[in-house]
Motif scaffolding. Structure first.
Motif, PDB file in Angstrom:
ATOM      1  N   GLU A  63       0.831  -1.206   0.000  1.00  0.00           N
ATOM      2  CA  GLU A  63       0.000   0.000   0.000  1.00  0.00           C
ATOM      3  C   GLU A  63       0.869   1.263   0.000  1.00  0.00           C
ATOM      4  O   GLU A  63       0.579   2.224  -0.728  1.00  0.00           O
ATOM      5  CB  GLU A  63      -0.916   0.019   1.219  1.00  0.00           C
ATOM      6  CG  GLU A  63      -1.801   1.255   1.258  1.00  0.00           C
ATOM      7  CD  GLU A  63      -2.792   1.225   2.413  1.00  0.00           C
ATOM      8  OE1 GLU A  63      -3.551   2.205   2.557  1.00  0.00           O
ATOM      9  OE2 GLU A  63      -2.811   0.235   3.161  1.00  0.00           O
ATOM     10  N   ARG A  64       1.904   1.258   0.798  1.00  0.00           N
ATOM     11  CA  ARG A  64       2.783   2.423   0.851  1.00  0.00           C
ATOM     12  C   ARG A  64       3.430   2.682  -0.513  1.00  0.00           C
ATOM     13  O   ARG A  64       3.502   3.823  -0.980  1.00  0.00           O
ATOM     14  CB  ARG A  64       3.856   2.200   1.923  1.00  0.00           C
ATOM     15  CG  ARG A  64       4.781   3.386   2.134  1.00  0.00           C
ATOM     16  CD  ARG A  64       5.658   3.172   3.357  1.00  0.00           C
ATOM     17  NE  ARG A  64       6.463   1.957   3.259  1.00  0.00           N
ATOM     18  CZ  ARG A  64       6.262   0.873   4.018  1.00  0.00           C
ATOM     19  NH1 ARG A  64       5.273   0.836   4.890  1.00  0.00           N
ATOM     20  NH2 ARG A  64       7.027  -0.201   3.876  1.00  0.00           N
ATOM     21  N   THR A  65       3.887   1.618  -1.160  1.00  0.00           N
ATOM     22  CA  THR A  65       4.528   1.771  -2.469  1.00  0.00           C
ATOM     23  C   THR A  65       3.534   2.262  -3.517  1.00  0.00           C
ATOM     24  O   THR A  65       3.890   3.060  -4.396  1.00  0.00           O
ATOM     25  CB  THR A  65       5.151   0.439  -2.909  1.00  0.00           C
ATOM     26  OG1 THR A  65       6.090   0.016  -1.910  1.00  0.00           O
ATOM     27  CG2 THR A  65       5.873   0.581  -4.234  1.00  0.00           C
ATOM     28  N   LEU A  66       2.302   1.796  -3.445  1.00  0.00           N
ATOM     29  CA  LEU A  66       1.269   2.287  -4.364  1.00  0.00           C
ATOM     30  C   LEU A  66       1.188   3.805  -4.316  1.00  0.00           C
ATOM     31  O   LEU A  66       1.234   4.481  -5.354  1.00  0.00           O
ATOM     32  CB  LEU A  66      -0.086   1.682  -3.998  1.00  0.00           C
ATOM     33  CG  LEU A  66      -1.320   2.321  -4.657  1.00  0.00           C
ATOM     34  CD1 LEU A  66      -1.359   2.021  -6.150  1.00  0.00           C
ATOM     35  CD2 LEU A  66      -2.604   1.861  -3.971  1.00  0.00           C
ATOM     36  N   GLY A  67       1.066   4.369  -3.111  1.00  0.00           N
ATOM     37  CA  GLY A  67       0.974   5.825  -2.983  1.00  0.00           C
ATOM     38  C   GLY A  67       2.246   6.532  -3.394  1.00  0.00           C
ATOM     39  O   GLY A  67       2.207   7.568  -4.072  1.00  0.00           O
ATOM     40  N   GLN A  68       3.399   5.979  -3.006  1.00  0.00           N
ATOM     41  CA  GLN A  68       4.671   6.643  -3.313  1.00  0.00           C
ATOM     42  C   GLN A  68       4.941   6.677  -4.813  1.00  0.00           C
ATOM     43  O   GLN A  68       5.436   7.684  -5.333  1.00  0.00           O
ATOM     44  CB  GLN A  68       5.803   5.921  -2.583  1.00  0.00           C
ATOM     45  CG  GLN A  68       5.771   6.121  -1.074  1.00  0.00           C
ATOM     46  CD  GLN A  68       6.846   5.298  -0.372  1.00  0.00           C
ATOM     47  OE1 GLN A  68       7.374   4.311  -0.909  1.00  0.00           O
ATOM     48  NE2 GLN A  68       7.179   5.690   0.852  1.00  0.00           N
ATOM     49  N   VAL A  69       4.613   5.584  -5.501  1.00  0.00           N
ATOM     50  CA  VAL A  69       4.841   5.557  -6.954  1.00  0.00           C
ATOM     51  C   VAL A  69       3.946   6.577  -7.644  1.00  0.00           C
ATOM     52  O   VAL A  69       4.395   7.327  -8.526  1.00  0.00           O
ATOM     53  CB  VAL A  69       4.593   4.135  -7.507  1.00  0.00           C
ATOM     54  CG1 VAL A  69       4.495   4.153  -9.027  1.00  0.00           C
ATOM     55  CG2 VAL A  69       5.704   3.193  -7.072  1.00  0.00           C
ATOM     56  N   GLN A  70       2.685   6.630  -7.249  1.00  0.00           N
ATOM     57  CA  GLN A  70       1.773   7.590  -7.871  1.00  0.00           C
ATOM     58  C   GLN A  70       2.231   9.027  -7.649  1.00  0.00           C
ATOM     59  O   GLN A  70       2.253   9.846  -8.581  1.00  0.00           O
ATOM     60  CB  GLN A  70       0.352   7.400  -7.308  1.00  0.00           C
ATOM     61  CG  GLN A  70      -0.265   6.043  -7.569  1.00  0.00           C
ATOM     62  CD  GLN A  70      -0.689   5.847  -9.013  1.00  0.00           C
ATOM     63  OE1 GLN A  70      -0.729   6.798  -9.791  1.00  0.00           O
ATOM     64  NE2 GLN A  70      -1.002   4.617  -9.379  1.00  0.00           N
ATOM     65  N   LEU A  71       2.600   9.358  -6.412  1.00  0.00           N
ATOM     66  CA  LEU A  71       3.006  10.732  -6.110  1.00  0.00           C
ATOM     67  C   LEU A  71       4.336  11.081  -6.781  1.00  0.00           C
ATOM     68  O   LEU A  71       4.525  12.205  -7.262  1.00  0.00           O
ATOM     69  CB  LEU A  71       3.102  10.924  -4.596  1.00  0.00           C
ATOM     70  CG  LEU A  71       1.777  10.776  -3.833  1.00  0.00           C
ATOM     71  CD1 LEU A  71       2.002  10.950  -2.334  1.00  0.00           C
ATOM     72  CD2 LEU A  71       0.746  11.783  -4.331  1.00  0.00           C
ATOM     73  N   ALA A  72       5.269  10.117  -6.822  1.00  0.00           N
ATOM     74  CA  ALA A  72       6.542  10.378  -7.494  1.00  0.00           C
ATOM     75  C   ALA A  72       6.332  10.593  -8.993  1.00  0.00           C
ATOM     76  O   ALA A  72       6.985  11.442  -9.605  1.00  0.00           O
ATOM     77  CB  ALA A  72       7.500   9.208  -7.254  1.00  0.00           C
ATOM     78  N   TYR A  73       5.415   9.870  -9.563  1.00  0.00           N
ATOM     79  CA  TYR A  73       5.105  10.055 -10.980  1.00  0.00           C
ATOM     80  C   TYR A  73       4.531  11.452 -11.215  1.00  0.00           C
ATOM     81  O   TYR A  73       4.914  12.140 -12.162  1.00  0.00           O
ATOM     82  CB  TYR A  73       4.112   8.987 -11.417  1.00  0.00           C
ATOM     83  CG  TYR A  73       3.854   8.921 -12.901  1.00  0.00           C
ATOM     84  CD1 TYR A  73       4.620   8.105 -13.724  1.00  0.00           C
ATOM     85  CD2 TYR A  73       2.830   9.655 -13.486  1.00  0.00           C
ATOM     86  CE1 TYR A  73       4.369   8.017 -15.083  1.00  0.00           C
ATOM     87  CE2 TYR A  73       2.573   9.586 -14.846  1.00  0.00           C
ATOM     88  CZ  TYR A  73       3.350   8.766 -15.638  1.00  0.00           C
ATOM     89  OH  TYR A  73       3.110   8.709 -16.995  1.00  0.00           O
ATOM     90  N   LEU A 133      11.781   2.662  -6.293  1.00  0.00           N
ATOM     91  CA  LEU A 133      10.585   1.899  -5.939  1.00  0.00           C
ATOM     92  C   LEU A 133      10.191   0.851  -6.967  1.00  0.00           C
ATOM     93  O   LEU A 133       9.284   0.062  -6.711  1.00  0.00           O
ATOM     94  CB  LEU A 133       9.402   2.859  -5.746  1.00  0.00           C
ATOM     95  CG  LEU A 133       9.533   3.891  -4.629  1.00  0.00           C
ATOM     96  CD1 LEU A 133       8.362   4.858  -4.668  1.00  0.00           C
ATOM     97  CD2 LEU A 133       9.613   3.206  -3.267  1.00  0.00           C
ATOM     98  N   THR A 134      10.848   0.844  -8.109  1.00  0.00           N
ATOM     99  CA  THR A 134      10.459  -0.070  -9.184  1.00  0.00           C
ATOM    100  C   THR A 134      11.678  -0.774  -9.764  1.00  0.00           C
ATOM    101  O   THR A 134      12.827  -0.398  -9.489  1.00  0.00           O
ATOM    102  CB  THR A 134       9.734   0.685 -10.310  1.00  0.00           C
ATOM    103  OG1 THR A 134      10.653   1.583 -10.957  1.00  0.00           O
ATOM    104  CG2 THR A 134       8.565   1.501  -9.768  1.00  0.00           C
TER     105      THR A 134
END
Length: 321
Positions: free
Chosen positions: A202-212, A223-224
């Protein structure tokens, strides 16, 4: 001269159509991976993840992947003997021969009566076999779904640990308790995914979206996998070339569950279906004008991998159909 000119026009038209398709692809759901399925799932890259309560339909197959298809990765299998050959062909041949000579399939009938009896018996036998095969196929196709946690549902209730709760994906490891947890079907979990893993997803989901949305390529690379980072970088550069920026905010997981987890050598994989909400819009860089707003909710299937002792990173995103 006319041929050269026509050929040049066709080439220019082909490039124009390709560019238009590229623009249309990035102008769709512009969140990371939005509108396409990309990445790698190890040996299961070209195999559909099991359905779950969050994503009951089969995810879209991979459209972009650096993994090459092979015999164990979704390539067409060697041709198998068709149903009805071999054993059934022998029975049919024996029955026809018996009918012609007057002996029949069981030796008690002759001529046409024997042939009709043969057809009836074969029809009954084939019907029974088909019913048995259908039964086993249904048993194999039943999804091994993990228990899902719906944040917006009335049964969710308050959860400790901040706005997203202490157990983000709602007890995917069987931690929900009560009759609902006992009724959950077994998960295809070879790794032993636990609460800390769900929190990381869940944390990575949010971090990837915000970083994008922030065009933070460094964080995306952290993260990827390198493959996924290259796809995201390509998308961000395409936005820049168009004079746009994809702003993303308020990412919140609403429901999620584990589809499967497995090991390949020193690498662990986990595929998770996630339904989440967000604010997602394409903004014109020069003026700040909103060019396009994208759907406020998405359901996707994300695959994470980790090397032994390392953190989970995103290795694939698949769209649901």
């Amino acid at each position: 001269m006319m041929t050269t000119f026509s050929r040049g026009r066709r080439t220019a038209l082909a490039f124009g159509l390709a560019a238009l398709m590229a623009v249309a692809a990035t102008a769709g759901e512009a969140r990371p991976g939005g509108g396409s399925s990309m990445g790698s799932r190890g040996s299961k890259t070209f195999s559909a993840p099991p359905p779950t309560a969050t994503a009951p339909g089969a995810p879209a197959p991979m459209q972009r992947s650096m993994t090459q298809a092979g015999p164990q990765m979704g390539a067409p299998a060697a041709p198998q003997r068709r149903f009805g050959g071999g054993f059934f062909a022998g029975l049919l041949g024996a029955g026809l021969l018996g009918a012609l000579v007057g002996g029949g399939f069981f030796g008690g009938l002759g001529g046409i009566a024997s042939f009709l009896g043969l057809l009836l018996q074969i029809g009954l036998l084939v019907g029974v076999v088909m019913l048995v095969l259908r039964f086993f196929r249904r048993r194999q196709a039943e999804p091994a779904m993990a228990g899902a946690y719906n944040r917006s549902g009335p049964a969710a209730g308050p959860r400790p640990g901040g706005p997203l709760g202490g157990n983000p994906l709602g007890g995917l490891g069987g931690l929900g308790g009560g009759a609902a947890a006992q009724a959950r079907p077994a998960q295809r979990d070879e790794v032993g995914i636990g609460p800390q893993d769900f929190e990381a997803f869940e944390r990575t989901l949010g971090q990837v979206q915000l970083a994008y949305g922030a065009e933070d390529i460094g964080t995306l690379r952290r993260l990827t996998t390198p493959e996924m980072a290259s796809y995201f970088t390509e998308e961000l550069r395409a936005n820049t070339a168009r004079g746009l920026v994809n702003k993303i905010a308020d990412v919140k997981l609403q429901q999620g569950d584990l589809a499967e987890s497995w090991r390949e050598g020193p690498v662990d994989y986990a595929t998770v279906a996630m339904r989440y909400t967000l604010r997602d819009a394409l903004i014109e860089r020069a003026s700040g004008r909103v060019v396009e707003t994208n759907p406020p909710e998405a359901t996707e299937v994300w695959t994470f991998l980790r090397e032994r002792g390392g953190p989970w990173v995103v290795s694939a995103i698949q769209q649901t159909r």
